[in-house]
Write a protein that holds these residues in place. Structure first.
Motif, PDB file in Angstrom:
ATOM      1  N   LEU A   1       2.495  -1.281 -33.297  1.00 54.88           N
ATOM      2  CA  LEU A   1       3.299  -1.878 -34.355  1.00 54.88           C
ATOM      3  C   LEU A   1       4.742  -2.104 -33.912  1.00 54.88           C
ATOM      4  O   LEU A   1       5.345  -3.129 -34.237  1.00 54.88           O
ATOM      5  CB  LEU A   1       3.289  -0.963 -35.588  1.00 54.88           C
ATOM      6  N   LEU A   2       5.306  -1.168 -33.168  1.00 56.93           N
ATOM      7  CA  LEU A   2       6.736  -1.236 -32.864  1.00 56.93           C
ATOM      8  C   LEU A   2       7.018  -2.064 -31.609  1.00 56.93           C
ATOM      9  O   LEU A   2       7.968  -2.843 -31.567  1.00 56.93           O
ATOM     10  CB  LEU A   2       7.298   0.175 -32.707  1.00 56.93           C
ATOM     11  N   ARG A   3       6.192  -1.892 -30.580  1.00 56.99           N
ATOM     12  CA  ARG A   3       6.410  -2.631 -29.345  1.00 56.99           C
ATOM     13  C   ARG A   3       5.670  -3.958 -29.359  1.00 56.99           C
ATOM     14  O   ARG A   3       6.092  -4.937 -28.747  1.00 56.99           O
ATOM     15  CB  ARG A   3       5.930  -1.781 -28.151  1.00 56.99           C
ATOM     16  N   GLY A   4       4.532  -3.983 -30.079  1.00 61.99           N
ATOM     17  CA  GLY A   4       3.691  -5.171 -30.052  1.00 61.99           C
ATOM     18  C   GLY A   4       2.727  -5.113 -28.886  1.00 61.99           C
ATOM     19  O   GLY A   4       2.899  -4.312 -27.960  1.00 61.99           O
ATOM     20  N   LEU A   5       1.713  -5.976 -28.917  1.00 59.94           N
ATOM     21  CA  LEU A   5       0.688  -5.942 -27.875  1.00 59.94           C
ATOM     22  C   LEU A   5       0.910  -6.991 -26.788  1.00 59.94           C
ATOM     23  O   LEU A   5       0.377  -6.881 -25.695  1.00 59.94           O
ATOM     24  CB  LEU A   5      -0.701  -6.148 -28.496  1.00 59.94           C
ATOM     25  N   ILE A   6       1.694  -8.028 -27.080  1.00 61.22           N
ATOM     26  CA  ILE A   6       1.841  -9.128 -26.111  1.00 61.22           C
ATOM     27  C   ILE A   6       2.828  -8.747 -25.004  1.00 61.22           C
ATOM     28  O   ILE A   6       3.941  -8.309 -25.282  1.00 61.22           O
ATOM     29  CB  ILE A   6       2.303 -10.416 -26.828  1.00 61.22           C
ATOM     30  N   ARG A   7       2.413  -8.924 -23.770  1.00 57.37           N
ATOM     31  CA  ARG A   7       3.246  -8.523 -22.626  1.00 57.37           C
ATOM     32  C   ARG A   7       4.378  -9.498 -22.359  1.00 57.37           C
ATOM     33  O   ARG A   7       5.522  -9.100 -22.158  1.00 57.37           O
ATOM     34  CB  ARG A   7       2.399  -8.458 -21.346  1.00 57.37           C
TER      35      ARG A   7
END
Lengths: 218, 218
Positions: free
Chosen positions: B192-198
């Motif tokens: 949620l905080l960092r996100g999944l997309i690199r």
């Protein structure tokens, strides 16, 4: 017997199913009698039994409808990116839930007890659909990790979490609420895919703001 | 009457509550009789009624315990960042759920029907705690947006989604599963905080991989 179409355009059977779904959602399956269903739909009990030989067959129709719908919401375009698939899955599910809140409510409320009411074959059908949905979301995340699109993460845990976040919305989603189902899908998938933290250095170096290893005591 | 302490260190009342919680989780509140509770705990029914004058008072104790626990899981350190608070909330909740899965199951399974069993005051107490939890999470997100730590987003929808994702884990979380409750909290809050997309450019310009406005038809 030919299908009788009622004034609202639904067949008698569909109307019966819709009325029973509302009753089961409000009072629980256990707390609703076939008499209540007959009264609410304005038919005599014999006619109700003509359409559904038992109360559990109504419940199974509700379950089957919800499970089939959820599988249909899987977005299986092999050319789509992981992020597109994650978004479309949430969008279709949320739109579907908004269109039939009571069905989703019955599905979750009665879930712990279905082995009491359903045959083994019926339970197996529902479980197979649930497994398909879970595995699809997990595989989408795994493919995204493998292609480098997504960060490495626990696809098992995140698939369960994302499905729970999406399906669990039946508790508060309202068809005419402040936000449409599609807007909610955009919020959910944007938060998960882009993340909430603005500053890229913070986001990458310290997304939780703590060193997790040291933080096991409180 | 003084508290009788049983061989497992629980008071009789605690033991009764634990046994009733397991029965309610498995069979539903409606499907469990006081006789079943007495049999399962190995007491006669009069003794059970000594501790709980009615079945609904047992259910209320389960609800009150779960609601108070969830409020206690709110992390109210004014010096903490939004991301720390979001992580700690998930961690405490998940650890608590892992320690008492049945209580969480009863809480969610019976939720739609509690107005049938509880007094108005009891329902009001539970609703007030639920509101406190929702408002706390929403306010944490709002403060994070205001300080510039978090992206602008719909804090209402995300608070409901995050609470649902976290609490909904009682369905699959197992105390001795592959992942500990704390590891699951790290996965959820990191996603949620960092996100999944690199890729940062993709993440910012096209997190869903589609133009959402044009995408309302399928």
């Amino acid at each position: 017997m030919s299908e009788t179409v009622t004034t609202n355009g639904m067949s008698r059977r569909e109307e019966l199913l819709a009325v029973a779904t509302k009753l089961f959602a409000a009072r629980g399956y256990h707390g609703t009698r076939m008499d209540d269903v007959a009264d609410a739909v304005g038919l005599n009990k014999a006619t109700v039994y003509h359409y559904y030989a038992s109360k559990s067959l109504i419940l199974y129709d509700i379950y089957k409808g919800a499970a089939d719908f959820t599988v249909d919401a899987l977005h299986d375009d092999p050319s789509a990116s992981a992020r597109e698939m994650i978004y479309h899955f949430a969008r279709r599910l949320l739109v579907g839930i908004a269109g039939n809140i009571e069905r989703a409510a019955v599905y979750f409320q009665e879930g712990p007890y279905i082995t009491e009411w359903f045959t083994e074959e019926q339970v197996a059908y529902i479980r197979e659909k649930e497994t398909q949905v879970y595995e699809h979301v997990r595989d989408v995340i795994d493919r995204g990790i493998a292609s480098g699109e997504l960060y490495d993460c626990d696809s098992h845990v995140l698939a369960l979490g994302y499905i729970g976040m999406t399906l669990g919305s039946y508790r508060w989603l309202r068809p005419h609420g402040r936000r449409t189902a599609q807007e909610i899908a955009v919020e959910f998938s944007t938060a998960l895919l882009r993340g909430l933290i603005r500053d890229d250095a913070v986001r990458q170096s310290s997304p939780l703001g703590v060193t997790v290893e040291a933080d096991t005591l409180t």
